[in-house]
Design an enzyme around this catalytic site. Sequence first.
Site, PDB file in Angstrom:
ATOM      1  N   HIS A 109       0.864  -1.185   0.000  1.00 63.73           N
ATOM      2  CA  HIS A 109       0.000   0.000   0.000  1.00 63.73           C
ATOM      3  C   HIS A 109       0.898   1.233   0.000  1.00 63.73           C
ATOM      4  CE1 HIS A 109      -3.750  -2.275   0.742  1.00 63.73           C
ATOM      5  NE2 HIS A 109      -2.913  -3.130   1.335  1.00 63.73           N
ATOM      6  N   TYR A 146     -10.743  -2.501  -3.067  1.00 60.12           N
ATOM      7  CA  TYR A 146     -11.565  -3.619  -2.606  1.00 60.12           C
ATOM      8  C   TYR A 146     -12.842  -3.794  -3.422  1.00 60.12           C
ATOM      9  CZ  TYR A 146      -9.317  -4.764   1.917  1.00 60.12           C
ATOM     10  OH  TYR A 146      -8.472  -5.199   2.897  1.00 60.12           O
ATOM     11  N   ARG A 168     -15.844  -6.117   4.479  1.00 55.72           N
ATOM     12  CA  ARG A 168     -15.486  -4.827   3.898  1.00 55.72           C
ATOM     13  C   ARG A 168     -15.561  -4.827   2.373  1.00 55.72           C
ATOM     14  NH1 ARG A 168      -9.726  -4.683   6.537  1.00 55.72           N
ATOM     15  NH2 ARG A 168     -10.085  -6.916   6.202  1.00 55.72           N
ATOM     16  N   HIS A 225      -3.551 -13.328   1.025  1.00 52.81           N
ATOM     17  CA  HIS A 225      -3.950 -13.606   2.414  1.00 52.81           C
ATOM     18  C   HIS A 225      -4.416 -15.061   2.568  1.00 52.81           C
ATOM     19  CE1 HIS A 225      -3.707  -9.335   2.429  1.00 52.81           C
ATOM     20  NE2 HIS A 225      -4.946  -9.091   2.041  1.00 52.81           N
ATOM     21  N   ARG A 279      -4.627 -16.754   5.978  1.00 51.18           N
ATOM     22  CA  ARG A 279      -5.434 -16.052   6.979  1.00 51.18           C
ATOM     23  C   ARG A 279      -6.064 -17.014   7.990  1.00 51.18           C
ATOM     24  NH1 ARG A 279      -7.497 -11.054   7.196  1.00 51.18           N
ATOM     25  NH2 ARG A 279      -6.759 -10.618   5.098  1.00 51.18           N
ATOM     26  N   ASP A 296       2.200  -6.888   2.292  1.00 54.35           N
ATOM     27  CA  ASP A 296       1.022  -6.059   2.598  1.00 54.35           C
ATOM     28  C   ASP A 296       1.467  -4.764   3.254  1.00 54.35           C
ATOM     29  OD1 ASP A 296      -1.686  -5.503   2.480  1.00 54.35           O
ATOM     30  OD2 ASP A 296      -2.190  -6.559   4.323  1.00 54.35           O
TER      31      ASP A 296
END
EC number: 3.4.19.-
Length: 389
Positions: A62, A129, A162, A223, A226, A284
């Site tokens: 990011h 997203y 999200r 991910h 996770r 990430d």
Amino acid sequence: MFTLIKGAELYSPACQGKQDVLFADGRILAVGDLQAPEGYATEVIDGTNKRLLPGLIDGHVHIIGGGGEGGYRTRTPELQLSDAFGSGITTVVGVIGTDGASRTMAELIVKARALEEEGLTCYAHVGNYHIPVRTVTGKIEDDLLLIDRIIGVGEVAISDHRSSQPSFQDLAKVASEARIGGMLSGKAGIVNVHIGDGQEGLSPLLEVVEKTELPMSSFYPTHINRTENLFTEGLTFAKNGGVIDFTASTVPEFLADGEVKAPRAVRRALEAGVSPAAMTMTSDGQGSLPSFDASGQFSGLKVARVSALYEAVKEAILEEGADPESVLRTVTTTPANTLKLPAKGAVETNKDADLVLVDQDWEIDSVWAKGRRVVAEKTSVVKGTFETP
């Protein structure tokens, strides 16, 4: 000025024993038993008792910051140049996460170009997203074809509270447009997919592959470590022709909730028969690591760091006992192939001179980005424009 690294044990990432590497003008000129070119100024680096690796590729950063799940004050800061170089990272791919409102594609592209000017190779994915994808030109295909820094789409979120809760049709359309844009531009044209801890897991992607002509390689899910269930599902995805990504950044709360730490995920995946050509690790970096309570309310946040990537490499080798060549492939050749970056990912003639020299304990000693020495004797010698010297 030529640079010659002599006598290091070369991992290209396949181990090739002691080799010398000569480079100039940002490219590797020769690998083998070499001498400094006569009549030319040459800096000779003693690689004795050291290992020479390709520069790491971090395919999920990011770069303009992320976060914001807990309000304005929880927006995370942007990437600093020396954080990447100090971690052996010479190529990054920038993404936008949850916040596609105040974090814009214009910002992402400008930051990518700024990092390029400072010496770090930087690309970007278009979107965030949510679907519909917020493009620059109005079409995914046109963004890929006309904007040099854009190589794919993402990170599109699924199986997460999200996400925009995309339908089968939504995902198929985005993947199709990305694939066509990639074909027209000669770029990866992949869809980088954020997989949350929801019950659907990878099933939305599998449905697209099952019901359309799109191949599994259209998607690049991240991910995957996770949860234990998602990890197991990811191994099957990789064995069936996909490429999966493990996230190196974590916090104790995530591990307590069942996350498989990335170094362990790599070791277990190798033991399960997954090829290192089918998995990567990314940091990430600068993304948020948010916590939510049982009712789904935000309860805290930490910031992911790009330094987690090389830390995961070391841990996989030194603590998990994974094969060094296989571990290194997950951060060099595999992302280079997945992202269609032919000049990256290996120490070979005509490749970019992105190099990392490490000691016998796998601690970083020196880093070169496109032939420029940016870390020397474990000290960053190149800083970003606004970093403190």
